[in-house]
Motif scaffolding. Sequence first.
Motif, PDB file in Angstrom:
ATOM      1  N   PHE A  11     -20.849  22.119  16.766  1.00  0.00           N
ATOM      2  CA  PHE A  11     -21.743  23.146  17.278  1.00  0.00           C
ATOM      3  C   PHE A  11     -23.163  22.597  17.403  1.00  0.00           C
ATOM      4  CE2 PHE A  11     -18.185  25.110  15.219  1.00  0.00           C
ATOM      5  CZ  PHE A  11     -17.820  26.119  16.098  1.00  0.00           C
ATOM      6  N   GLY A  16     -24.613  28.640  15.111  1.00  0.00           N
ATOM      7  CA  GLY A  16     -23.395  28.600  15.900  1.00  0.00           C
ATOM      8  C   GLY A  16     -22.169  28.366  15.028  1.00  0.00           C
ATOM      9  N   HIS A  20     -19.157  31.121  14.541  1.00  0.00           N
ATOM     10  CA  HIS A  20     -17.769  30.697  14.783  1.00  0.00           C
ATOM     11  C   HIS A  20     -16.900  30.991  13.567  1.00  0.00           C
ATOM     12  CE1 HIS A  20     -14.332  27.944  15.183  1.00  0.00           C
ATOM     13  NE2 HIS A  20     -14.684  27.469  14.004  1.00  0.00           N
ATOM     14  N   THR A 116     -24.235  35.867  10.203  1.00  0.00           N
ATOM     15  CA  THR A 116     -24.850  35.405  11.451  1.00  0.00           C
ATOM     16  C   THR A 116     -26.107  36.212  11.766  1.00  0.00           C
ATOM     17  OG1 THR A 116     -22.663  34.813  12.306  1.00  0.00           O
ATOM     18  CG2 THR A 116     -24.460  34.960  13.899  1.00  0.00           C
TER      19      THR A 116
END
Length: 302
Positions: A11, A16, A20, A116
């Motif tokens: 990534f 990221g 994921h 996130t």
Amino acid sequence: MPNCPLCSRYFNSQRGLVAHTEAKHGKANVHILTQAWERNRGQENIMTTGSGVENFGDIILDEEACYDYNTGTWDCHQCGREFNSFRALNQHVNSGVHSAKSYRCDDCNRQFSSLTALMSHCETTQCVYANNVVQTLASDYERGPQLMLTNGSVHTEATLEFDGSAKPNPGNGGSGYVLYNGRGRVLESTSIEILECGVTNNQAEYAALVWGMECAIRYNIKSLLAKGDSELVIDQMNGYKNVNSERMKPLYTQAKYLEQTSFTKVRYEHIYRSENEDADDKANEGSNCNADEQRYLQDAKY
């Protein structure tokens, strides 16, 4: 580049990687691992709120049931918000906006439904201490889910370079330190003018170490490498030499107290002055009365 230890995918950013992992390997699994990581560091709930996370998968909506013929919009039945397309409503409902707030920012206490989202918040605000915790978690995760639970025993999270200055010796005292994260980025760089008169160079060195360690604590660092060009201070902190000076004993005691109560591991390494130029410049700013801060030595004593 950050890569997922479970599927080896690469990534462009740590965020990221985290996005994921939550999407492909389960938000609940990430939350359980995060809580275990916190416990192993003695930092329970520094990122989590105590609310659990469940892996529900995508929420499936009935398009016709969501459509309001009076307004021509698709409406969220949980918050009443109206959307101009069913796709937009679907993205809203599956964004986690209505999920339990399982994460929190330790700087501002704002809560989030995913790791996130917390990481995105920390990267775009002034919540620098919380941001360092999240980045450390992501870096540890890259090393593998099992290795990240070793409590920092094989991984240095940050490096502290410190130095002291006295002009003359004893005289005007100054301390300086530079704190780097595990990727070599400067977290903080500070010069301090010591306000007492007749400060020795060794006192200023120890004060720089103590104040630098306190800075590392604010960034929630648990495993630290401390580098200084004072062979005496490094040898005493490593236990190779005794501390006989009454001037230095209180500062040494405070440094040891911080080491034993706030970190899982601190390593002390002697470097040459030519390798310690940034901290040396900061120390000279202090002894030249051109510092970022002014402090008393008693602030560094336990």
